[in-house]
Design a protein around this motif. Sequence first.
Motif, PDB file in Angstrom:
ATOM      1  N   PRO A 172       0.819  -1.218   0.000  1.00  0.00           N
ATOM      2  CA  PRO A 172       0.000   0.000   0.000  1.00  0.00           C
ATOM      3  C   PRO A 172       0.855   1.272   0.000  1.00  0.00           C
ATOM      4  N   SER A 195      -0.621 -12.913   4.457  1.00  0.00           N
ATOM      5  CA  SER A 195      -1.352 -12.138   5.452  1.00  0.00           C
ATOM      6  C   SER A 195      -2.261 -13.050   6.269  1.00  0.00           C
ATOM      7  N   GLN A 200      -8.677  -8.543   4.196  1.00  0.00           N
ATOM      8  CA  GLN A 200      -8.294  -7.211   4.659  1.00  0.00           C
ATOM      9  C   GLN A 200      -7.086  -6.694   3.884  1.00  0.00           C
ATOM     10  N   ALA A 201      -6.111  -7.565   3.629  1.00  0.00           N
ATOM     11  CA  ALA A 201      -4.927  -7.159   2.880  1.00  0.00           C
ATOM     12  C   ALA A 201      -5.302  -6.723   1.471  1.00  0.00           C
ATOM     13  N   SER A 203      -8.234  -5.648   0.504  1.00  0.00           N
ATOM     14  CA  SER A 203      -9.035  -4.429   0.610  1.00  0.00           C
ATOM     15  C   SER A 203      -8.148  -3.196   0.783  1.00  0.00           C
ATOM     16  N   GLU A 204      -7.095  -3.327   1.571  1.00  0.00           N
ATOM     17  CA  GLU A 204      -6.171  -2.206   1.781  1.00  0.00           C
ATOM     18  C   GLU A 204      -5.466  -1.838   0.477  1.00  0.00           C
ATOM     19  N   SER A 207      -8.036  -0.198  -1.953  1.00  0.00           N
ATOM     20  CA  SER A 207      -8.390   1.171  -1.522  1.00  0.00           C
ATOM     21  C   SER A 207      -7.299   2.152  -1.942  1.00  0.00           C
ATOM     22  N   ARG A 208      -6.046   1.778  -1.708  1.00  0.00           N
ATOM     23  CA  ARG A 208      -4.931   2.646  -2.103  1.00  0.00           C
ATOM     24  C   ARG A 208      -4.858   2.789  -3.631  1.00  0.00           C
TER      25      ARG A 208
END
Length: 212
Positions: A172, A195, A200-201, A203-204, A207-208
Amino acid sequence: LQFLYFIGSYMCLTGIGRSLHLVVARKHIDVDIIMNAHLGGVDLFHLNLGNAHLASELKKISIPYVVHGNTEAGENAHYNSKMVAAATAPVDGQLRRSFPICGSSAHSVSEAVAACEFCSPDYLFVGTVYATGSHPERIPAGPGLISDIKGHLKNTPHRPCPHLIAIGGITPANISEVVSHGASGVAVVSFILQSPCPRQAASELKSRLISA
């Protein structure tokens, strides 16, 4: 339904948002990890030729994927599409049309040009951009390789420039940098697969990527 599935796989590479790719090199991996990564935002999964069983499972649940290898293997019924290595023989028009998605990889400008001449790919994996534990022997080329390839291919008017997917040490923290150098998307391995929470990984990263 299968046709719509192909289109769905292709759309993530044609300007509808930035694409997040996950390279699955393992022969044995829990399908739940793939499903959670997909729910977290992975658009396209990249499998190797030894993953015929996983390809079959993903096809059942309509998760988009491509398979890395030579063109002959791409005609196997287990596989939906193909990533054609730049080192293989040139792909003629009829064979190229048989693959919904065709990709290649490049570690230099010259390899990018060769790949485009061989198979007119929809996308190119470009790297290794940053240092990575997946291939510690490779010297990072830096994000400048992406802009160099993009600049060179844009000056080749008779052939469309493929989407450039940055690979190698992507996190990210550096997504904005590769996007600013011309990447259409990013590909990762360990950031998601190692992870404790793949969803979650993913998604992060997504998002970035969207906000970059």
